[in-house]
Design an enzyme around this catalytic site. Sequence first.
Site, PDB file in Angstrom:
ATOM      1  N   GLY A 101       1.984  -7.738  12.180  1.00  0.00           N
ATOM      2  CA  GLY A 101       2.599  -8.080  10.905  1.00  0.00           C
ATOM      3  C   GLY A 101       2.199  -9.484  10.482  1.00  0.00           C
ATOM      4  O   GLY A 101       2.765 -10.456  10.940  1.00  0.00           O
ATOM      5  N   GLY A 102       1.176  -9.574   9.640  1.00  0.00           N
ATOM      6  CA  GLY A 102       0.820 -10.856   9.060  1.00  0.00           C
ATOM      7  C   GLY A 102      -0.011 -11.766   9.925  1.00  0.00           C
ATOM      8  O   GLY A 102      -0.157 -12.948   9.618  1.00  0.00           O
TER       9      GLY A 102
ATOM     10  N   ILE B 238       5.636  -4.709  13.832  1.00  0.00           N
ATOM     11  CA  ILE B 238       6.344  -3.801  12.963  1.00  0.00           C
ATOM     12  C   ILE B 238       5.371  -3.068  12.027  1.00  0.00           C
ATOM     13  O   ILE B 238       4.237  -3.516  11.844  1.00  0.00           O
ATOM     14  CB  ILE B 238       7.369  -4.554  12.055  1.00  0.00           C
ATOM     15  CG1 ILE B 238       6.661  -5.640  11.242  1.00  0.00           C
ATOM     16  CG2 ILE B 238       8.498  -5.123  12.864  1.00  0.00           C
ATOM     17  CD1 ILE B 238       7.520  -6.361  10.204  1.00  0.00           C
TER      18      ILE B 238
ATOM     19  N   GLY C 270      -3.848  -6.587  11.140  1.00  0.00           N
ATOM     20  CA  GLY C 270      -3.894  -5.556  10.110  1.00  0.00           C
ATOM     21  C   GLY C 270      -4.607  -6.004   8.855  1.00  0.00           C
ATOM     22  O   GLY C 270      -5.816  -6.206   8.849  1.00  0.00           O
TER      23      GLY C 270
ATOM     24  N   ASN D  68       0.844  -1.183   0.000  1.00  0.00           N
ATOM     25  CA  ASN D  68       0.000   0.000   0.000  1.00  0.00           C
ATOM     26  C   ASN D  68       0.880   1.233   0.000  1.00  0.00           C
ATOM     27  O   ASN D  68       1.984   1.241   0.553  1.00  0.00           O
ATOM     28  CB  ASN D  68      -0.968   0.003   1.196  1.00  0.00           C
ATOM     29  CG  ASN D  68      -0.365   0.626   2.431  1.00  0.00           C
ATOM     30  OD1 ASN D  68      -0.275   1.856   2.549  1.00  0.00           O
ATOM     31  ND2 ASN D  68       0.077  -0.209   3.356  1.00  0.00           N
TER      32      ASN D  68
ATOM     33  N   CYS E 185       6.363   5.102   8.752  1.00  0.00           N
ATOM     34  CA  CYS E 185       5.608   4.904   7.519  1.00  0.00           C
ATOM     35  C   CYS E 185       6.503   5.131   6.309  1.00  0.00           C
ATOM     36  O   CYS E 185       7.131   6.170   6.182  1.00  0.00           O
ATOM     37  CB  CYS E 185       4.434   5.851   7.440  1.00  0.00           C
ATOM     38  SG  CYS E 185       3.575   5.683   5.871  1.00  0.00           S
TER      39      CYS E 185
HETATM   40  C1  LIG Z   1      -3.770   0.095   3.831  1.00  0.00           C
HETATM   41  C2  LIG Z   1      -2.867   0.237   5.009  1.00  0.00           C
HETATM   42  C3  LIG Z   1      -2.752   1.467   5.669  1.00  0.00           C
HETATM   43  C4  LIG Z   1      -1.917   1.628   6.763  1.00  0.00           C
HETATM   44  N1  LIG Z   1      -1.842   2.828   7.402  1.00  0.00           N
HETATM   45  C5  LIG Z   1      -1.062   2.969   8.525  1.00  0.00           C
HETATM   46  C6  LIG Z   1      -1.022   4.173   9.254  1.00  0.00           C
HETATM   47  O1  LIG Z   1      -1.713   5.143   8.945  1.00  0.00           O
HETATM   48  N2  LIG Z   1      -0.188   4.259  10.338  1.00  0.00           N
HETATM   49  C7  LIG Z   1       0.579   3.190  10.739  1.00  0.00           C
HETATM   50  O2  LIG Z   1       1.308   3.304  11.716  1.00  0.00           O
HETATM   51  N3  LIG Z   1       0.545   2.015  10.069  1.00  0.00           N
HETATM   52  C8  LIG Z   1      -0.258   1.876   8.969  1.00  0.00           C
HETATM   53  N4  LIG Z   1      -0.298   0.668   8.299  1.00  0.00           N
HETATM   54  C9  LIG Z   1       0.532  -0.457   8.772  1.00  0.00           C
HETATM   55  C10 LIG Z   1      -0.279  -1.436   9.609  1.00  0.00           C
HETATM   56  O3  LIG Z   1      -0.805  -0.815  10.753  1.00  0.00           O
HETATM   57  C11 LIG Z   1       0.571  -2.631  10.011  1.00  0.00           C
HETATM   58  O4  LIG Z   1       1.678  -2.178  10.762  1.00  0.00           O
HETATM   59  C12 LIG Z   1       1.107  -3.411   8.817  1.00  0.00           C
HETATM   60  O5  LIG Z   1       0.117  -3.486   7.821  1.00  0.00           O
HETATM   61  C13 LIG Z   1       1.578  -4.800   9.175  1.00  0.00           C
HETATM   62  O6  LIG Z   1       0.521  -5.567   9.705  1.00  0.00           O
HETATM   63  P1  LIG Z   1      -0.351  -6.611   8.820  1.00  0.00           P
HETATM   64  O7  LIG Z   1       0.639  -7.457   8.081  1.00  0.00           O
HETATM   65  O8  LIG Z   1      -1.171  -7.352   9.799  1.00  0.00           O
HETATM   66  O9  LIG Z   1      -1.160  -5.788   7.875  1.00  0.00           O
HETATM   67  C14 LIG Z   1      -1.153   0.522   7.199  1.00  0.00           C
HETATM   68  C15 LIG Z   1      -1.267  -0.713   6.545  1.00  0.00           C
HETATM   69  C16 LIG Z   1      -2.106  -0.868   5.469  1.00  0.00           C
HETATM   70  C17 LIG Z   1      -2.189  -2.210   4.793  1.00  0.00           C
END
Ligand SMILES: Cc1cc2nc3c(=O)[nH]c(=O)nc-3n(C[C@H](O)[C@H](O)[C@H](O)COP(=O)(O)O)c2cc1C
Lengths: 266, 266, 311, 311
Positions: free
Chosen positions: C245-246, C193, C267, C71, C132
């Site tokens: 993360g995942g 992370i 997430g 993303n 980010c």
């Molecule tokens: C579409 C999208 C938007 C995200 N926006 C933010 C954000 O605004 N701030 C932040 O700290 N992390 C953001 N993240 C990161 C997630 O909070 C998370 O750390 C990351 O996706 C890893 O977790 P996951 O594998 O479970 O998705 C975003 C992730 C995705 C996929």
Amino acid sequence: MEAVHTQAEVTKRRTLARSTLLIELRAEDLFKNGQRPAPGQFVMLGPLKEDSTDPFLNRPFSIHRLSGPDRLELLIAVVGRGTTILGSLMPGDRLGLLGPLGNGFTFPEPSRPVVLVAGGLGVAPLFFLAEELCACGVQPRLFYGAGSVDLLVPTDGLQAQGVSVKLATDDGSAGFAGFVSELLAQELLNQETPDAYSAACGPMDMLRAVTDLARNRGLDLEVSLESRMACGLGACLGCTVFLSTGAGRRICCDGPVFRAREVFGP
Amino acid sequence: MEAVHTQAEVTKRRTLARSTLLIELRAEDLFKNGQRPAPGQFVMLGPLKEDSTDPFLNRPFSIHRLSGPDRLELLIAVVGRGTTILGSLMPGDRLGLLGPLGNGFTFPEPSRPVVLVAGGLGVAPLFFLAEELCACGVQPRLFYGAGSVDLLVPTDGLQAQGVSVKLATDDGSAGFAGFVSELLAQELLNQETPDAYSAACGPMDMLRAVTDLARNRGLDLEVSLESRMACGLGACLGCTVFLSTGAGRRICCDGPVFRAREVFGP
Amino acid sequence: MSTVDLEVSIGRLTLKNPVMVASGTFGYGSEYAGFVDVNAIGAVVTKGISIYPTDGNSAPRIVETPSGMLNAIGLQNPGFEVFEREKMPFLRKLRSKTIVNFFGSTVEEYAELAGRLDTVEGVDALEVNISCPNIKRGGLAFGADPQTAASVTRAVLRRTDKPVIVKLSPNVTDIVEIARAVADTGVDGITLINTLRGMAIDYRSGRALLGNVIGGLSGPAIRPVAVRAVYEVAQALDVSIIGCGGIVEWPDAVEFLRAGACALQVGSATFRKPSAAMEVLQGLEVFLKKAGHAMVGDLVSTVKVHGGGHP
Amino acid sequence: MSTVDLEVSIGRLTLKNPVMVASGTFGYGSEYAGFVDVNAIGAVVTKGISIYPTDGNSAPRIVETPSGMLNAIGLQNPGFEVFEREKMPFLRKLRSKTIVNFFGSTVEEYAELAGRLDTVEGVDALEVNISCPNIKRGGLAFGADPQTAASVTRAVLRRTDKPVIVKLSPNVTDIVEIARAVADTGVDGITLINTLRGMAIDYRSGRALLGNVIGGLSGPAIRPVAVRAVYEVAQALDVSIIGCGGIVEWPDAVEFLRAGACALQVGSATFRKPSAAMEVLQGLEVFLKKAGHAMVGDLVSTVKVHGGGHP
Ligand SMILES: Cc1cc2nc3c(=O)[nH]c(=O)nc-3n(C[C@H](O)[C@H](O)[C@H](O)COP(=O)(O)O)c2cc1C
Ligand SMILES: Cc1cc2nc3c(=O)[nH]c(=O)nc-3n(C[C@H](O)[C@H](O)[C@H](O)COP(=O)(O)OP(=O)(O)OC[C@H]3O[C@@H](n4cnc5c(N)ncnc54)[C@H](O)[C@@H]3O)c2cc1C
Ligand SMILES: Cc1cc2nc3c(=O)[nH]c(=O)nc-3n(C[C@H](O)[C@H](O)[C@H](O)COP(=O)(O)OP(=O)(O)OC[C@H]3O[C@@H](n4cnc5c(N)ncnc54)[C@H](O)[C@@H]3O)c2cc1C
Ligand SMILES: Cc1cc2nc3c(=O)[nH]c(=O)nc-3n(C[C@H](O)[C@H](O)[C@H](O)COP(=O)(O)O)c2cc1C
Ligand code: FES
Ligand code: FES
């Protein structure tokens, strides 16, 4: 109506055109309390494989028709991995469904003439809109274009309900030879339809061409847009597009239907 | 024989015990030029899903039986994601097969008494060995243990060929109540088999117990080991285990069959 | 089956259970309210906000990858004021806690926004996003250097009495070094992370599949990297870790707890299944009960490391 | 369809086509000789060797992860002498080139081994592994710092006249910085990327699923990270890049070329399908022909970056 997250069952599966399938799903929850989806709304299908995280994301599809008190039909073009998996579903298979999503078309007052313009799979939601209009006594005209005759989905059902259909194919294998926007330009030259409502769905270039036409002819046009989606309901901000004004809009919940001039400029 | 990488076709599929399937595969290439796999060899199956990279790796399975001039049978315990996918294969489905791999058991001279010891799915390759021995006029004794009766694979076919089978279950629901190594200890107490050849396959703890027994009774024992594998043919060094001497051995090509004392110490 | 105490503490922040939804994947909570019982989870972490509205990056903003997604939203958000006025009323009514994720493009902006959030009723904790990968100024730059990470954190801590969590990036040579600098400020917790920097190209047309070209990789593909980061930091430091993360299913949550996390964020999995976080919570509770654990902490840092390798 | 010139150059090294097999995933070539036409590909990169034999890590050494795998082989190898005596004879007979991947635990060891390899007939190039996450001393440490990376590279270059390729780790804050330091030494090429540091735990037993606890993540899961690394380095520097990480099918190879690689390595995908690299090569050739390209270079760095996002 309020959207639901449910398990749907495949009840029918038929090939309607080259690499294009009709899939009927039973999903009672979409119809509970007498609610029903509106034309232009869509659903997200997935997870595509329950036992695998690849492919990872769900896929959006317009509602093509309502085919029973608890059933909806989707028109699916097999273009990649996700749609290949969906195309291999068989009656009895179950899969996750989130919907109905998005805003849908502004349903025009019954007195107005209606012009529908479809390019390729963009015809999917326009079937639904056309049928609902017919049910209200409006007889819309549908301009429908595709690459060639084998990509056209049959429209006899619509015609039987009173929709007048004009076809176009890029290679001239059926109907007008050329783009559907060119066909439309030709037709609109001969007829004045100043207070007509128009809805278009198809590739971006086609929508732009149709918008230009609508601008010149004073047509009141709505377009249905596509973009890659993750959540489908406004949470991820992944589907945002920027309108001509510079404003960002989420296609999944601010759309997928927008006023053409908002998108492409006045 | 030389291993091949080929497409196999599922020709049979049957449940033999709780979560335990027999899958027959047609794989002519394994039998070309009159070659045939040897007992103790294994095959790698996969990719598990052609259209998905999850699960990613192929899975190793011992050859359970040769069931025809171009066919082999596998005995598959459904224990995780990969085996669940394999368990849903139906006759007519095709999948990749790499094999035969590994060294196989040292086929004993026909004059020697043979004792086979199987724990759980460890019985898979011992069927193949037992049948080949019977074909040479040797009548091996098979000690076969599992958690309970519903996990035992039927052995009547082997018995009909002359194998004498003694069963053990942890819960006593069939045969001896206890571990197969305990059953073996009891039986070996009563019988002296100094020049017997013995082959064992099963969980590590069982193999260790059987090795201890063999040490005391002077049995000539080979054990078949397992480990996680990626390539199956010696290239990735992923399956290496360290023998009692400290030397590293690749289970896929230096094994899976090893002299018990090499593994657990003299 | 015994009963389990699901409550967990992350520094001064106490949650009724360890499962949250990760920032950016659950909007401001209301988006998913129709589908799932948001009140079931421990906390909602909001999409990251900034002082002023941010448009975000041009389309396309997401693309699927093997077992994951990229993303490049670019931190689109309506800005603090609209957030407080339009998003907080829903969040205040939740029985789950509200953690506001935020970012700035200077240390002063971080501090300023922390100060404003400090006064907002219903905000239970702040999550500082210094990780980010999708914005040019600020963002990752703050999370890539221990001194900068610490000074952002200190600036935030000075302006708020609410619990502060700092979310770190895995795109660094040594995450322990960054985590140590942040932990030494006395922060309440660390989220590990954020996404990995990645990119994808349409092989046919050659077009970069993200408008911003480079984006953040999330989903199960990155879980091994996330578990490793949690483990390394947990082994080295005494700080509350939120694993992220995942995580797709509850066994993944157990994996993070064993690695050293005391709480979790789900997430991208929510995009596959809106109820992902709630199902993780349910599965975790059943697992704890069956295993006879009295509380979540019984699992934390219980990873067993092999000895030898000789049979 | 026109004909395509598949030949590519990586500094002083010329390959008949751009597809290689990655170090550690194809043994020393002979292991796969029975199954596939090894002679078809541009080069075999050997499993990494050291001066003296190395036992490697305790078991388990591999574990599957979503769309990928972790390995912690620990650079097991028979040492230079056995390599030269037992592995080179097969490699010499190949019509594919032989690139020897190697490592040391001090700069001097790297240099010493480079000197020995320099005299070995049939070794067409050296690939310096300063990026393996699976050994305690050396390995990653050398690849994490620009100065160290450059000094290892310079030491190797001084001891050999053969083409030298340096393989970098993605586990760094700024890969361009490392790549720049290495490229400035006048090296022939850079391989991007080695594995990501990762870890997995059996949720039930709590056991780390690798004997070494932490290992290297490979496979399609990491492709977006690898493509990004190639793109960043290609945008910043003028050096030949060999793309590696998650290539499974030929479209993935096209993606890497467009990102800026001029040659490719197929790694873990070979475990799924021994013929993976050969099929990538075939698919790539057909794609180039159909698209009317005269040579591989026509695709290199052809990624198109979006403008705007307004419709
Ligand atoms: C579409 C999208 C938007 C995200 N926006 C933010 C954000 O605004 N701030 C932040 O700290 N992390 C953001 N993240 C990161 C997630 O909070 C998370 O750390 C990351 O996706 C890893 O977790 P996951 O594998 O479970 O998705 C975003 C992730 C995705 C996929
Ligand atoms: C609101 C909406 C309604 C839609 N309605 C229909 C419909 O009724 N019938 C139909 O066949 N298709 C419809 N689509 C498009 C459909 O979602 C995509 O074709 C599908 O997701 C592709 O999945 P795939 O895995 O097969 O393709 P992939 O392998 O992912 O990609 C193949 C091609 O499809 C394009 N694509 C991928 N995802 C999307 C997406 N989310 N939106 C648009 N294009 C995409 C890619 O750019 C690529 O060119 C709709 C899309 C949206 C956003
Ligand atoms: C040489 C050899 C011969 C084998 N023969 C048979 C056989 O005839 N019948 C049979 O049912 N099984 C056999 N196995 C074990 C079989 O390969 C595993 O059960 C299978 O790979 C598990 O896949 P999964 O995806 O279902 O399990 P996963 O979901 O990957 O894991 C489930 C459980 O299986 C274990 N496991 C995973 N991979 C392996 C592996 N490569 N080797 C051993 N254990 C593993 C895991 O530790 C875990 O406890 C053999 C293994 C080897 C190495
Ligand atoms: C089992 C295994 C062993 C490896 N051994 C080495 C090695 O010895 N030297 C090295 O430079 N890279 C080694 N690698 C890394 C690969 O060469 C490659 O960089 C990495 O796997 C990413 O590519 P892939 O995703 O295509 O596998 C190894 C990878 C695997 C999976
Ligand atoms: S798809 Fe998530 S906001 Fe539209
Ligand atoms: S599985 Fe690769 S060496 Fe044994």
